[in-house]
Scaffold this active site. Structure first.
Site, mmCIF file in Angstrom:
data_model
loop_
_atom_site.group_PDB
_atom_site.id
_atom_site.type_symbol
_atom_site.label_atom_id
_atom_site.label_comp_id
_atom_site.label_asym_id
_atom_site.label_seq_id
_atom_site.Cartn_x
_atom_site.Cartn_y
_atom_site.Cartn_z
ATOM 1 N N TRP A 115 9.702 -33.344 -20.001
ATOM 2 C CA TRP A 115 8.335 -32.770 -20.502
ATOM 3 C C TRP A 115 8.403 -31.148 -20.597
ATOM 4 O O TRP A 115 8.499 -30.642 -19.548
ATOM 5 C CB TRP A 115 7.092 -33.084 -19.570
ATOM 6 C CG TRP A 115 5.896 -32.857 -20.065
ATOM 7 C CD1 TRP A 115 5.022 -33.466 -20.622
ATOM 8 C CD2 TRP A 115 5.091 -31.430 -20.017
ATOM 9 N NE1 TRP A 115 3.800 -32.805 -21.194
ATOM 10 C CE2 TRP A 115 3.834 -31.472 -20.693
ATOM 11 C CE3 TRP A 115 5.389 -30.262 -19.149
ATOM 12 C CZ2 TRP A 115 3.030 -30.542 -20.633
ATOM 13 C CZ3 TRP A 115 4.508 -29.271 -19.114
ATOM 14 C CH2 TRP A 115 3.249 -29.245 -20.036
ATOM 15 N N HIS A 148 -29.342 -27.075 -26.522
ATOM 16 C CA HIS A 148 -28.717 -25.642 -26.650
ATOM 17 C C HIS A 148 -27.364 -25.432 -27.386
ATOM 18 O O HIS A 148 -26.879 -24.590 -27.082
ATOM 19 C CB HIS A 148 -28.654 -25.456 -25.090
ATOM 20 C CG HIS A 148 -30.047 -25.479 -24.357
ATOM 21 N ND1 HIS A 148 -31.106 -24.358 -24.647
ATOM 22 C CD2 HIS A 148 -30.571 -26.371 -23.775
ATOM 23 C CE1 HIS A 148 -32.045 -25.132 -24.152
ATOM 24 N NE2 HIS A 148 -31.659 -26.029 -23.573
ATOM 25 N N GLU A 199 -15.987 -37.827 -18.797
ATOM 26 C CA GLU A 199 -14.924 -38.573 -18.670
ATOM 27 C C GLU A 199 -14.525 -39.352 -20.237
ATOM 28 O O GLU A 199 -13.589 -39.614 -20.551
ATOM 29 C CB GLU A 199 -15.008 -39.415 -17.555
ATOM 30 C CG GLU A 199 -13.806 -40.373 -17.359
ATOM 31 C CD GLU A 199 -12.243 -40.084 -17.316
ATOM 32 O OE1 GLU A 199 -12.029 -38.644 -17.111
ATOM 33 O OE2 GLU A 199 -11.307 -40.790 -17.174
ATOM 34 N N ASN A 241 13.338 -31.000 -12.340
ATOM 35 C CA ASN A 241 11.772 -31.069 -12.919
ATOM 36 C C ASN A 241 11.208 -29.796 -11.942
ATOM 37 O O ASN A 241 11.391 -29.768 -10.631
ATOM 38 C CB ASN A 241 11.162 -32.303 -12.068
ATOM 39 C CG ASN A 241 9.774 -32.588 -12.128
ATOM 40 O OD1 ASN A 241 9.086 -31.841 -12.818
ATOM 41 N ND2 ASN A 241 9.451 -33.295 -11.155
ATOM 42 N N GLU A 278 -7.689 -37.543 -25.450
ATOM 43 C CA GLU A 278 -6.394 -37.594 -24.743
ATOM 44 C C GLU A 278 -5.407 -38.857 -25.609
ATOM 45 O O GLU A 278 -4.466 -38.355 -25.835
ATOM 46 C CB GLU A 278 -6.130 -37.515 -23.633
ATOM 47 C CG GLU A 278 -6.632 -38.721 -22.691
ATOM 48 C CD GLU A 278 -6.652 -38.327 -21.105
ATOM 49 O OE1 GLU A 278 -6.105 -37.527 -20.842
ATOM 50 O OE2 GLU A 278 -7.437 -39.177 -20.503
ATOM 51 N N ARG A 338 6.027 -39.684 -17.127
ATOM 52 C CA ARG A 338 5.871 -38.032 -16.573
ATOM 53 C C ARG A 338 6.506 -37.393 -17.505
ATOM 54 O O ARG A 338 6.005 -35.944 -17.309
ATOM 55 C CB ARG A 338 6.861 -38.063 -15.376
ATOM 56 C CG ARG A 338 6.855 -39.019 -14.239
ATOM 57 C CD ARG A 338 7.780 -38.902 -13.171
ATOM 58 N NE ARG A 338 7.476 -37.461 -12.604
ATOM 59 C CZ ARG A 338 6.692 -37.257 -11.444
ATOM 60 N NH1 ARG A 338 6.129 -38.312 -10.950
ATOM 61 N NH2 ARG A 338 6.629 -36.022 -11.136
ATOM 62 N N LYS A 345 1.601 -37.578 -17.133
ATOM 63 C CA LYS A 345 0.735 -38.278 -15.949
ATOM 64 C C LYS A 345 0.582 -37.407 -14.676
ATOM 65 O O LYS A 345 -0.274 -37.025 -14.074
ATOM 66 C CB LYS A 345 1.151 -39.557 -15.603
ATOM 67 C CG LYS A 345 0.280 -40.188 -14.623
ATOM 68 C CD LYS A 345 -0.118 -41.638 -15.084
ATOM 69 C CE LYS A 345 -1.396 -42.195 -14.409
ATOM 70 N NZ LYS A 345 -2.596 -41.931 -14.721
#
Ligand code: G6P
Length: 612
Positions: A75, A508, A485, A101, A492, A27, A607
Site C-alpha cells: 500500500w 442547515h 456509517e 511495512n 468507500e 492490507r 484494512k
C-alpha cells in the site's frame, strides 16, 4: 497497511509466500513481490498490480524454487505503485533482500547521506534507504547481517515491520518491528513471519507476538529474539484461536457479503457467556479488575478511527444514557496531536477492529503516558492495542477480511452496549429494567437473521440507484452514527459521494442539495424522534428528493412519501443501530457490485492503517 510474509524451513516456499500474500492482500494491493534464496542465488520477482498478477507471472515464468523467502503486498506511501517501487528491495550487489511495512521518517536524510557515499537509488521508496543503510553498516563493520540490520535500525526514525533474507546465509531469516505488527509462527523445524495471523493459520497455531523494538533471528534449528538495543529476550509461545474456514470466503462471492451474513453468529459469539439472563447481569471478564475505576470515572474519552469511530459515537449515547458518565468521542489522529487535557478520573477507551491502527495505538500511549486508565475494545486477539491497553473486551467477531468493516461494527456496538449496561447495574437501572434490557439484547441475533432476508429487496433498490452520483444519509439520536456509517460504507466501496448528517441538521445546509437526482436514506425508526424525522422526510419529498426509508415492521405511514421503504424488526431504541446498519451495509454492497467495483479491495484503501 502493506502485508509482509516470510518462511524458513523444509518446504518449497513459493506457494507459502504467494498464498500468504493473498491472505494479507486486504492490507494493501497496489504491487507485490517475493524474494527466494536457493542454490546460491537470491531470486526476486516483483511487479505492479495485485497478488494474482504476480501469481500469473510466476506461473508462466516457472515457480521459484527454494525453502527460504520473503514476500510483500504494498500500500504505497512513498513513490507510485510501479515495479521499481514494489518490494522486496535489494542492496547494490543483490546479496540480500528486504520487505518493509511502515514509514522510515528520516529516509530523506539517510538517502542524502548514502548518496554522498556513492549509493544509487533505483526506487522512490523510503525503504530503499534502509536497505542501503544496512549494506553500509555491514561494509563498514564486516558484522554478520543480523547484527548489521540491528545496528542500522538504531539509526532509523519511524515505523517498520521488516523481513530480510540473504544469499550469503541460506539458513537465516531476520525480522524486526517498530510500530508495524509482526507475528512469528512456530512449526516443526520451520518458522513463519507475517504481518498478521492470516498466512499462519494453515501452517501452525503456535505463535509469538513480537513487540515494538524487537528483532528476531530465525534459523531452521531455532529462533532468538533481542531488542534493537541488543538485550536477549525470552518470548512466550501462544496458541492462535483462528480457524482456516474463518479466513476463507466459504462460497460467498466476497468477504464483505460473507461478513455481513455472519452477523447473527458474530453477535452471538460476542455476547456468549457475557449476557447472563438467569443472573440478570452482564459478565465482562476483561474488565473485572478495572470495574471500580470505570464506575468511578468522571469522564470517558473514546478514541478510534473510521468505522470504529462511528461505533464510538453510538457508545457515547449508550454510556451517557445508562451510566450517566460524560463521554467524549475523538478521532484518534486528532487526540494524539493536540496535547489533550486529561485529568484524574478520566478513562480512555479505544476501539479498533485490527488492534493495530497507528493513530489509535498512539492515543493509547499518550493516555498511558499521562497515567490514565486505558481500555480496549478490539477484535484481533493478541494485537498491539489489545496488549498495550490496561484492560479490555474482545469482540470475538472472528477475522474480518473485507476492507469495509461490517461485522466488527455491530460487535463493537454490542460490546459498548454491554459495557454501558454493566455500568448501569445497581445504579441507574432497576432489576426489572435490567431484565428487560438483557432480554432485548439477547433477541438481536435472531432479528438480524430475519432482516438479512431483505437481501433481495435491497438488491432491487440498489439496482435503481446504481448510477447515482451522490447520496445523503440522515438519522437522529442513536441512528445518527448509523447515518454516518451508511454513508461511509457506500463511498468507500462504490466511490459514490455520500454524506451522513443528523436529520435535523439537514435544514442547515444539505437541504440545498436536494433535487430529484439526490437519493436520501432516512433511518426513521418508531422512537422518540420519529415524528421529527417524518417532518424531515416531508421536507425532502416536497423538494422531489428520492427517499429510501428504514422503519419498523408494520409501519405503512411512510409509503406515500418514499420511493422505497425497508421494514425491519422492532427493537429498543438503544439497540436499533445493531439492526438499522445492516440494510445499509447490504445496499452499499449491492450498489458497489453493480458498479463493477472491487468490493473487498476498494481503491486506495487498506484494512489496517499502520501508518499515520
Ligand atoms: C481503515 C479501515 C476501516 C476501519 C478503520 C479503523 O480505514 O478501512 O474499515 O474502520 O481503518 O480500523 P480499526 O482496525 O482500528 O478498527
Amino acid at each position: 497497511m502493506c502485508g509482509i510474509v516470510g518462511y524458513i524451513g523444509g518446504q518449497q516456499v513459493n506457494d507459502i509466500l504467494l498464498t500468504g500474500l493473498q491472505r494479507l492482500e486486504y492490507r494493501g494491493y497496489d504491487s507485490a513481490g517475493i524474494a527466494i534464496v536457493a542454490e546460491g542465488q537470491l531470486k526476486v520477482h516483483k511487479q505492479k498490480g495485485k497478488v494474482s498478477d504476480l501469481v500469473a507471472t510466476l506461473e508462466s515464468n516457472g515457480q521459484l524454487q527454494g525453502t527460504l523467502g520473503i514476500g510483500h503486498t504494498r500500500w504505497a506511501t512513498h513513490g507510485f505503485p510501479n515495479d521499481e517501487n514494489a518490494h522486496p528491495h535489494t542492496n547494490v550487489t543483490g546479496s540480500f533482500a528486504l520487505v518493509h511495512n511502515g514509514i522510515i521518517e528520516n529516509y530523506g536524510a539517510l538517502r542524502q547521506k548514502l548518496k554522498q557515499k556513492g549509493y544509487t537509488f533505483k526506487s522512490e521508496t523510503d525503504t530503499e534507504a534502509l536497505v542501503h543503510l544496512i549494506d553500509d553498516v555491514q561494509k563498514a563493520t564486516s558484522l554478520p547481517l543480523e547484527e548489521a540490520v540491528r545496528q542500522a535500525l538504531t539509526q532509523v526514525v519511524g515505523t517498520y515491520g521488516i523481513a530480510v533474507v540473504s544469499v550469503e546465509d541460506p539458513d537465516l531469516l531476520i525480522a524486526a518491528r517498530m510500530g508495524s505488527p509482526l507475528i512469528l509462527g512456530v512449526g516443526e523445524g520451520e518458522y513463519f513471519i507475517a504481518s498478521d495471523a492470516a498466512p499462519l493459520v494453515e501452517h501452525t497455531r503456535q505463535v509469538v507476538y513480537l513487540n515494538d523494538g524487537e528483532l528476531v533471528v530465525l534459523r531452521r534449528s531455532g529462533f532468538e529474539v533481542r531488542t534493537i538495543d541488543n538485550v536477549k529476550l525470552e518470548k512466550q509461545i501462544t496458541e492462535l484461536e483462528w480457524d482456516l474456514e474463518e479466513i476463507e470466503k466459504s462460497g460467498y462471492e466476497h468477504f464483505m457479503l460473507k461478513e455481513i451474513m455472519e452477523q447473527p453468529e458474530s453477535l452471538e459469539n460476542c455476547m456468549r457467556g457475557r449476557l447472563r439472563l438467569e443472573e440478570n447481569c452482564i459478565n465482562l471478564g476483561g474488565l473485572i479488575e478495572v470495574m471500580d475505576d470505570l464506575r468511578a470515572a468522571e469522564r470517558v474519552i473514546i478514541c478510534a478511527c473510521g468505522t470504529s469511530w462511528h461505533a464510538a459515537l453510538v457508545g457515547e449515547y449508550l454510556i451517557e444514557k445508562f451510566a450517566r458518565i460524560p463521554v467524549e468521542v475523538e478521532y484518534a489522529s486528532e487526540f494524539r496531536y493536540r496535547n489533550p487535557i486529561l485529568r484524574e478520573g478520566d478513562v480512555v477507551l479505544v476501539i479498533s477492529q485490527s488492534g493495530e491502527t497507528a493513530d489509535t495505538l498512539a492515543a493509547v500511549r499518550e493516555a498511558k503516558q499521562q497515567g490514565i486508565l486505558t481500555l480496549g475494545v478490539v477484535n484481533t486477539v493478541g494485537s498491539t492495542i489489545a496488549r498495550e491497553t490496561d484492560a479490555g473486551v474482545y469482540l470475538h467477531a472472528g477475522p474480518e477480511i473485507g476492507v469495509a468493516s461490517t461485522k466488527a461494527f455491530t460487535a463493537q456496538v454490542l460490546v459498548l452496549t454491554m459495557i454501558a449496561l454493566k455500568l448501569a447495574e445497581n445504579r441507574t437501572l432497576t432489576d426489572a429494567e435490567m431484565a428487560e434490557a438483557l432480554r432485548a439484547v439477547s433477541q438481536i441475533p435472531d432479528k438480524v437473521r430475519k432482516l438479512l432476508e431483505l437481501d433481495k429487496e435491497l438488491c432491487n433498490i440498489a439496482h435503481s440507484y446504481r448510477f447515482a452520483n451522490n447520496f445523503l444519509y440522515l438519522g437522529r439520536g442513536f441512528n445518527f452514527p448509523v447515518a454516518l456509517e451508511g454513508a461511509l460504507k457506500l463511498k468507500e466501496i462504490s466511490y459514490i459521494h455520500a454524506e451522513g448528517y443528523p436529520a435535523a441538521e439537514m435544514k442547515h445546509g444539505p437541504i440545498a442539495l436536494i433535487d430529484r437526482f439526490m437519493p436520501v436514506v432516512f433511518i426513521a425508526m418508531k422512537d422518540r424522534t420519529y415524528d421529527k424525522v417524518v417532518s424531515n422526510i416531508e421536507e425532502v419529498a416536497a423538494r422531489q428528493g428520492s427517499v429510501i426509508a428504514i422503519t419498523d415492521e408494520g409501519n405503512g405511514e411512510l409509503d406515500k412519501l418514499c420511493e422505497y421503504v425497508i421494514r425491519i424488526p422492532h427493537t429498543e431504541e438503544f439497540l436499533s443501530p445493531l439492526l438499522t446498519v445492516v440494510p445499509l451495509q447490504l445496499l452499499s454492497y449491492h450498489v458497489a457490485v453493480m458498479r463493477g467495483c472491487n468490493v473487498d479491495q476498494p481503491r486506495n484503501l487498506a484494512k489496517s492503517v499502520t501508518v499515520e
